[in-house]
Design an enzyme around this catalytic site. Structure first.
Site, PDB file in Angstrom:
ATOM      1  N   CYS A   5      54.320  44.410  46.006  1.00  0.00           N
ATOM      2  CA  CYS A   5      55.184  45.578  45.811  1.00  0.00           C
ATOM      3  C   CYS A   5      54.849  46.259  44.486  1.00  0.00           C
ATOM      4  O   CYS A   5      54.940  45.636  43.419  1.00  0.00           O
ATOM      5  CB  CYS A   5      56.643  45.140  45.836  1.00  0.00           C
ATOM      6  SG  CYS A   5      57.811  46.387  45.277  1.00  0.00           S
ATOM      7  N   CYS A  53      57.839  46.486  42.182  1.00  0.00           N
ATOM      8  CA  CYS A  53      58.145  45.165  41.606  1.00  0.00           C
ATOM      9  C   CYS A  53      57.139  44.815  40.516  1.00  0.00           C
ATOM     10  O   CYS A  53      57.498  44.210  39.498  1.00  0.00           O
ATOM     11  CB  CYS A  53      58.114  44.092  42.690  1.00  0.00           C
ATOM     12  SG  CYS A  53      59.227  44.426  44.080  1.00  0.00           S
ATOM     13  N   ASP A 104      22.018  72.352  40.133  1.00  0.00           N
ATOM     14  CA  ASP A 104      20.809  72.567  39.360  1.00  0.00           C
ATOM     15  C   ASP A 104      19.654  72.646  40.363  1.00  0.00           C
ATOM     16  O   ASP A 104      19.746  72.083  41.452  1.00  0.00           O
ATOM     17  CB  ASP A 104      20.613  71.395  38.399  1.00  0.00           C
ATOM     18  CG  ASP A 104      19.285  71.471  37.665  1.00  0.00           C
ATOM     19  OD1 ASP A 104      18.958  72.544  37.148  1.00  0.00           O
ATOM     20  OD2 ASP A 104      18.575  70.452  37.640  1.00  0.00           O
TER      21      ASP A 104
END
Length: 703
Positions: free
Chosen positions: A11, A14, A394
């Site tokens: 979690c 948590c 480029d």
């Protein structure tokens, strides 16, 4: 700082709360929990027993990783393996079914006991944490679930309260499972580094950890083994699989003096390799370090979600209070019914699915790209790549190979033209001379050594052979001749076509001329077409070359625009102008394009893992071509789409659940199912990023 691996970290919210608790410990202010990668960084002076206690309160297990004196990974496992959630949920669900089907013929006390036992088995950790949080006046999902369970049992809703506890346990298990799947996918990528190498010391072979290798060491790499670090082949010939570095599945032939990458696999022969970089400085080590760090960068979307979640739970608690009190007080509602509805609303306050909507998809996207040899330095860059509308390139080495070649030849005197060209240019190291020699060697003729060679700055070379002078150079080298209309017309035509000219002449006549250009990469045209297909609106070339050359390349490649004759600072100005109009990425080689790469919204470097490329850009194409750029953008767009879908699903299901309170239809199990359903969908949808789609496979141009 010590680094620990965490297990059972499921979690994100948590994890943040545990991090805050650990930071309150003495010497713990710098502690950091990395939820995405499941790691903890903490000072050596922190009491590790107290840290373990904080982690255990949420079912997380601490595992320290270190290296032994042989260089092998060593793990301490004195902390147990945590609860077996599958077994606990199975037992609790079995008790729930037993109680439900025996209600009519067992005493009420026995049935209630079965329900309470099922609840305790699947929800004891949540309940313990929730009770502690209540005393601390700390309101999170554990607190909400605890209040909901106590409330449900207090009004006699034993069956629904138990089902809520079981489903919440299943939900937490699924959260952890989805996140662990994404972490394992990343871990498998990070395990490509070899652990040991055979070092040759005074003719004796010794098996040593790669961390002990130093620059200049000689190692033996047998068939099927990984090359331990970047190096150069001293002896042997073989094909090498460089997929770990470049993402290219095709093997690359290697022989004496060829460079090799650490982590690549020797396919068949035996190679003796001189180490050119300590492992920590090797391309592979840098890649793995950057990929590992990339997991933890927070995207703007993630930051918004985390901030939103902080206010979401208190808001839901307020709504729950309103649902419990307003209808009974002012609308003649029944207290028991609306108290039950309020409890259900509390459960809707779980923000877990919302918080999970982004990290699994981000890790999956970074992993997918890394497997393809595309190094994305963080989730923020992955998200940005999916929003790009303009790409500036480029020219030299990016759209072209950066290697001059003869594209057109005009010959007026065949007998002398190739002979003179080869005789004069064979000893020159100039790139144009090498291009001429590649063309001349096709004639398979012998050459002469000039008696004298003189270089004229800005013009070319004057050489004397057999008493006669010959001139090799540009148009200025013809100042001693009166050119015919035909020759002047040919010169003008080649210049108008964007060629660089190498003209061969003697003291009386022009013998012929070479039209030289920088060879366009064969995949460039197809890449531009694919970029348009996936939503890139503008493809622009920025080059220091002259107008005609730029026009020629832009036309052949299929660019929407180009700017020629630019100095490095002028490239930066062009990038600034482009970024004001739309999200712009700059693609270059990571060395001379560094200012432009840094100025763009996103810098993309290419170049087979060169140090400068890795250090300069936000994203690195580890190949020496653009073949996988469309795929990288496609994956990023997919990740962004998945995150949007996930947020919509997480909030949408909760909104539906809240709307059901209006007619009084919301139940506890519908509330938990709305969150559980969102978690399952969010996890499964995020993990689909790891699966290659047919569209993405068509965006892979073979090298």
């Amino acid at each position: 700082m010590d680094e620990y691996r965490l297990k059972g970290l499921s979690c994100a919210n948590c994890a943040r709360e545990m991090e805050e608790e650990i930071q309150k410990l003495p010497n713990g202010k710098d502690a950091k929990i990395f939820f995405n990668s499941g790691k903890l960084n903490i000072s050596k002076d922190v009491d590790i027993k107290k840290v373990e206690k904080i982690l255990a309160s949420d079912g997380a297990v601490l595992v320290r990783e270190r290296m032994d004196n042989q260089g092998h990974e060593e793990h301490d496992h004195p902390h147990g393996n945590g609860p077996n959630w599958k077994l606990l949920v199975a037992i609790s669900f079995g008790l729930f079914l037993l109680a439900m089907f025996t209600t009519n013929w067992l005493p009420v006390s026995v049935t209630v006991g079965l329900y309470l036992a099922a609840t305790a088995i699947s929800g004891f950790q949540t309940f313990i944490k929730g009770i502690k949080n209540l005393f601390r006046l700390k309101f999170n999902i554990d607190t909400l679930m605890t209040i909901a369970l106590i409330g449900a049992f207090s009004i006699g809703e034993w069956k629904e309260g138990t089902l809520v506890a079981i489903l919440f346990g299943v939900n937490e298990y699924l959260e952890g499972l989805g996140m662990e799947k994404a972490r394992k996918s990343m871990d498998s990528l990070l395990k490509v580094a070899p652990k040991e190498a055979i070092r040759i010391e005074n003719g004796i072979e010794r098996l040593v950890p790669i961390q002990s290798l130093n620059r200049g060491d000689i190692v033996l790499v047998k068939a099927g083994e990984k090359i331990p670090s970047d190096g150069v082949v001293l002896e042997g010939k073989s094909s090498v699989n460089e997929a770990a570095i470049t993402g290219e599945s095709m093997p690359v032939d290697k022989g004496i003096h060829d460079s090799v990458y650490g982590g690549s696999i020797n396919n068949e022969g035996v190679l003796k390799v001189e180490i050119t970089k300590n492992y920590v400085d090797s391309s592979l080590a840098k890649i793995l370090h950057l990929v590992s760090e990339a997991q933890e960068t927070k995207t703007p979307t993630e930051q918004f979600i985390n901030q939103f979640a902080k206010y979401y739970t208190p808001f839901i608690m307020f709504i729950s209070f309103v649902v419990m009190t307003i209808p009974p007080l002012f609308m003649n509602g029944h207290w028991g019914d609306w108290f039950y509805q309020g409890l259900a609303v509390l459960i809707v306050g779980c923000p877990c699915a919302l918080i999970l909507s982004s990290p699994i998809a981000i890790i999956s996207g970074i992993t997918r790209n890394a497997r393809n040899g595309i190094l994305v330095k963080g989730g923020v860059y992955l998200e940005e790549l999916g929003k790009i509308k303009t790409i500036a390139f480029d020219k030299t080495g990016t759209l072209t190979k950066g290697k001059p070649f003869v594209e057109k030849t005009i010959v007026y005197n065949k007998d002398e033209f190739f002979f003179v060209s080869g005789s004069i240019e064979k000893s020159s190291s100039h790139p144009l001379a090498k291009a001429v020699m590649e063309e001349v060697n096709k004639q398979k003729i012998s050459f002469y050594d000039p008696e004298e060679i003189q270089t004229l700055a800005g013009q070319g070379i004057i050489a004397t052979m057999k008493g006669e002078k010959y001139f090799v150079g540009n148009e200025k080298s013809l100042h001693h001749l009166n050119l015919t209309e035909e020759i002047q017309r040919d010169i003008d035509d080649l210049k108008n076509e964007g060629f660089t000219l190498v003209i061969i002449s003697n003291e009386e006549n022009v013998l012929g001329m070479f039209g030289i250009s920088d060879q366009i990469r064969p995949e460039s045209k197809e890449i531009m077409d694919q970029l348009k297909q996936i939503g890139i609106e503008h493809t622009v070339m920025l080059t220091g070359d002259h107008e005609k050359t730029a026009e020629k390349v832009a036309d052949k490649v299929g660019l929407t625009d180009y700017f020629a004759g630019l100095l490095p600072d002028e490239k930066v100005e062009k990038i600034k102008n482009l970024t004001q109009k739309s999200k712009t990425a700059m693609v270059g080689d990571g060395i001379n394009d560094a200012p432009a790469l840094a100025t763009a919204n996103l810098g993309i470097a290419m170049g087979k893992g060169t140090d400068s490329a890795i250090e300069t850009a936000d994203i690195v194409l580890m190949q020496d071509h653009l073949g996988k750029l469309p795929s990288a953008i496609s994956i990023s767009k997919r990740v962004n789409a998945v995150i949007k879908w996930n947020i919509s699903i997480a909030l949408g299901l909760k909104l539906i659940a809240l709307i059901l309170t209006i007619p009084g239809w919301l139940t506890l199990w519908i509330a938990i199912m709305s969150d559980m359903g969102a978690t399952i969908l969010v996890t499964l949808i995020s993990l689909t990023v790891l699966i290659e789609s047919k569209k993405e496979s068509t965006l892979m141009v073979p090298s």
